[in-house]
Design a protein around this motif. Sequence first.
Motif, PDB file in Angstrom:
ATOM      1  N   VAL A  33       0.862  -1.168   0.000  1.00  0.00           N
ATOM      2  CA  VAL A  33       0.000   0.000   0.000  1.00  0.00           C
ATOM      3  C   VAL A  33       0.909   1.232   0.000  1.00  0.00           C
ATOM      4  O   VAL A  33       1.874   1.291   0.756  1.00  0.00           O
ATOM      5  CB  VAL A  33      -0.901  -0.004   1.254  1.00  0.00           C
ATOM      6  N   LYS A  34       0.611   2.193  -0.844  1.00  0.00           N
ATOM      7  CA  LYS A  34       1.483   3.371  -0.930  1.00  0.00           C
ATOM      8  C   LYS A  34       1.354   4.285   0.282  1.00  0.00           C
ATOM      9  O   LYS A  34       2.318   4.901   0.709  1.00  0.00           O
ATOM     10  CB  LYS A  34       1.203   4.145  -2.209  1.00  0.00           C
ATOM     11  N   LYS A  35       0.151   4.353   0.845  1.00  0.00           N
ATOM     12  CA  LYS A  35      -0.052   5.221   2.001  1.00  0.00           C
ATOM     13  C   LYS A  35       0.786   4.707   3.174  1.00  0.00           C
ATOM     14  O   LYS A  35       0.684   3.550   3.563  1.00  0.00           O
ATOM     15  CB  LYS A  35      -1.523   5.252   2.386  1.00  0.00           C
ATOM     16  N   GLY A  36       1.604   5.565   3.711  1.00  0.00           N
ATOM     17  CA  GLY A  36       2.434   5.199   4.850  1.00  0.00           C
ATOM     18  C   GLY A  36       3.755   4.552   4.488  1.00  0.00           C
ATOM     19  O   GLY A  36       4.546   4.237   5.367  1.00  0.00           O
ATOM     20  N   SER A  37       4.007   4.347   3.200  1.00  0.00           N
ATOM     21  CA  SER A  37       5.279   3.732   2.822  1.00  0.00           C
ATOM     22  C   SER A  37       6.348   4.815   2.684  1.00  0.00           C
ATOM     23  O   SER A  37       6.056   5.992   2.501  1.00  0.00           O
ATOM     24  CB  SER A  37       5.141   2.942   1.515  1.00  0.00           C
ATOM     25  N   ARG A  38       7.584   4.380   2.783  1.00  0.00           N
ATOM     26  CA  ARG A  38       8.725   5.295   2.710  1.00  0.00           C
ATOM     27  C   ARG A  38       9.699   4.806   1.656  1.00  0.00           C
ATOM     28  O   ARG A  38       9.834   3.601   1.446  1.00  0.00           O
ATOM     29  CB  ARG A  38       9.433   5.370   4.058  1.00  0.00           C
ATOM     30  N   TYR A  39      10.391   5.745   1.042  1.00  0.00           N
ATOM     31  CA  TYR A  39      11.381   5.397   0.029  1.00  0.00           C
ATOM     32  C   TYR A  39      12.754   5.286   0.670  1.00  0.00           C
ATOM     33  O   TYR A  39      13.076   5.993   1.618  1.00  0.00           O
ATOM     34  CB  TYR A  39      11.395   6.447  -1.080  1.00  0.00           C
ATOM     35  N   LEU A  40      13.559   4.393   0.104  1.00  0.00           N
ATOM     36  CA  LEU A  40      14.901   4.169   0.612  1.00  0.00           C
ATOM     37  C   LEU A  40      15.798   3.772  -0.546  1.00  0.00           C
ATOM     38  O   LEU A  40      15.433   2.905  -1.350  1.00  0.00           O
ATOM     39  CB  LEU A  40      14.877   3.052   1.663  1.00  0.00           C
ATOM     40  N   ASP A  41      16.969   4.391  -0.629  1.00  0.00           N
ATOM     41  CA  ASP A  41      17.945   4.050  -1.655  1.00  0.00           C
ATOM     42  C   ASP A  41      18.993   3.131  -1.032  1.00  0.00           C
ATOM     43  O   ASP A  41      19.626   3.497  -0.043  1.00  0.00           O
ATOM     44  CB  ASP A  41      18.596   5.323  -2.202  1.00  0.00           C
ATOM     45  N   VAL A  83      19.697   1.533  -5.777  1.00  0.00           N
ATOM     46  CA  VAL A  83      18.371   1.034  -6.154  1.00  0.00           C
ATOM     47  C   VAL A  83      17.360   1.598  -5.159  1.00  0.00           C
ATOM     48  O   VAL A  83      17.579   1.569  -3.954  1.00  0.00           O
ATOM     49  CB  VAL A  83      18.327  -0.515  -6.134  1.00  0.00           C
ATOM     50  N   THR A  84      16.233   2.093  -5.676  1.00  0.00           N
ATOM     51  CA  THR A  84      15.214   2.685  -4.811  1.00  0.00           C
ATOM     52  C   THR A  84      14.154   1.641  -4.460  1.00  0.00           C
ATOM     53  O   THR A  84      13.592   0.988  -5.338  1.00  0.00           O
ATOM     54  CB  THR A  84      14.548   3.887  -5.498  1.00  0.00           C
ATOM     55  N   TYR A  85      13.902   1.526  -3.155  1.00  0.00           N
ATOM     56  CA  TYR A  85      12.898   0.602  -2.625  1.00  0.00           C
ATOM     57  C   TYR A  85      11.846   1.400  -1.869  1.00  0.00           C
ATOM     58  O   TYR A  85      12.075   2.538  -1.476  1.00  0.00           O
ATOM     59  CB  TYR A  85      13.538  -0.389  -1.638  1.00  0.00           C
ATOM     60  N   ARG A  86      10.689   0.770  -1.668  1.00  0.00           N
ATOM     61  CA  ARG A  86       9.659   1.306  -0.784  1.00  0.00           C
ATOM     62  C   ARG A  86       9.493   0.315   0.346  1.00  0.00           C
ATOM     63  O   ARG A  86       9.493  -0.892   0.133  1.00  0.00           O
ATOM     64  CB  ARG A  86       8.308   1.420  -1.522  1.00  0.00           C
ATOM     65  N   LEU A  91       5.814  -0.326   7.470  1.00  0.00           N
ATOM     66  CA  LEU A  91       5.408  -1.049   8.680  1.00  0.00           C
ATOM     67  C   LEU A  91       3.890  -1.057   8.721  1.00  0.00           C
ATOM     68  O   LEU A  91       3.259  -0.088   8.290  1.00  0.00           O
ATOM     69  CB  LEU A  91       5.847  -0.315   9.947  1.00  0.00           C
ATOM     70  N   ARG A  92       3.346  -2.068   9.291  1.00  0.00           N
ATOM     71  CA  ARG A  92       1.908  -2.067   9.535  1.00  0.00           C
ATOM     72  C   ARG A  92       1.665  -1.140  10.720  1.00  0.00           C
ATOM     73  O   ARG A  92       2.267  -1.297  11.781  1.00  0.00           O
ATOM     74  CB  ARG A  92       1.458  -3.489   9.851  1.00  0.00           C
ATOM     75  N   GLY A  93       0.803  -0.145  10.554  1.00  0.00           N
ATOM     76  CA  GLY A  93       0.550   0.835  11.612  1.00  0.00           C
ATOM     77  C   GLY A  93      -0.096   0.233  12.838  1.00  0.00           C
ATOM     78  O   GLY A  93       0.318   0.481  13.963  1.00  0.00           O
ATOM     79  N   ARG A  94      -1.130  -0.565  12.617  1.00  0.00           N
ATOM     80  CA  ARG A  94      -1.802  -1.228  13.732  1.00  0.00           C
ATOM     81  C   ARG A  94      -1.244  -2.633  13.856  1.00  0.00           C
ATOM     82  O   ARG A  94      -1.105  -3.345  12.861  1.00  0.00           O
ATOM     83  CB  ARG A  94      -3.300  -1.306  13.467  1.00  0.00           C
ATOM     84  N   GLU A 140       9.768  -3.524  -1.125  1.00  0.00           N
ATOM     85  CA  GLU A 140       9.686  -3.882  -2.543  1.00  0.00           C
ATOM     86  C   GLU A 140      10.376  -2.815  -3.374  1.00  0.00           C
ATOM     87  O   GLU A 140      10.669  -1.721  -2.882  1.00  0.00           O
ATOM     88  CB  GLU A 140       8.235  -4.051  -2.990  1.00  0.00           C
ATOM     89  N   LEU A 141      10.636  -3.129  -4.635  1.00  0.00           N
ATOM     90  CA  LEU A 141      11.190  -2.126  -5.542  1.00  0.00           C
ATOM     91  C   LEU A 141      10.191  -0.991  -5.695  1.00  0.00           C
ATOM     92  O   LEU A 141       8.982  -1.222  -5.756  1.00  0.00           O
ATOM     93  CB  LEU A 141      11.467  -2.737  -6.915  1.00  0.00           C
ATOM     94  N   ALA A 142      10.683   0.225  -5.773  1.00  0.00           N
ATOM     95  CA  ALA A 142       9.796   1.384  -5.843  1.00  0.00           C
ATOM     96  C   ALA A 142       9.124   1.521  -7.205  1.00  0.00           C
ATOM     97  O   ALA A 142       7.934   1.816  -7.281  1.00  0.00           O
ATOM     98  CB  ALA A 142      10.570   2.655  -5.523  1.00  0.00           C
TER      99      ALA A 142
END
Length: 108
Positions: free
Chosen positions: A4-12, A16-19, A22-25, A42-44
């Motif tokens: 799910v894109k909401k709440g995900s973060r990008y990381l290089d 290579v860029t990944y997303r 964490l599960r919030g609840r 996962e891959l972004a």
Amino acid sequence: MTLVKKGSRYLDVDGVTYRWRLRGRPTYSQANAWWPLTFAVELADDPGTTLVVTTNQAHPSNWMGVPSRPVLPGHVARAVRTALAEGWQPANPGKPFMLDQSAGFTAP
């Protein structure tokens, strides 16, 4: 499976860029501190196989007051490098790649 894109973060990681997310609840087992915190990566741009990492700490929102630490981008980067070394192929479709780093987790 796509994150799910909401709440995900990008990381290089190594160019290579990944997303990652964490599960919030917490799940019921995580809320009772019976099961450790997990996060997914996962891959972004063109996601294939999702990496699911089981940590060795409790979910921060557990109901039992068990102490936990935040998952930092450095932790995620180390998990990605470990998974790649163990054969994770993030561009290929398939079932989730499970990385168990829960050694040392003890339920109360």
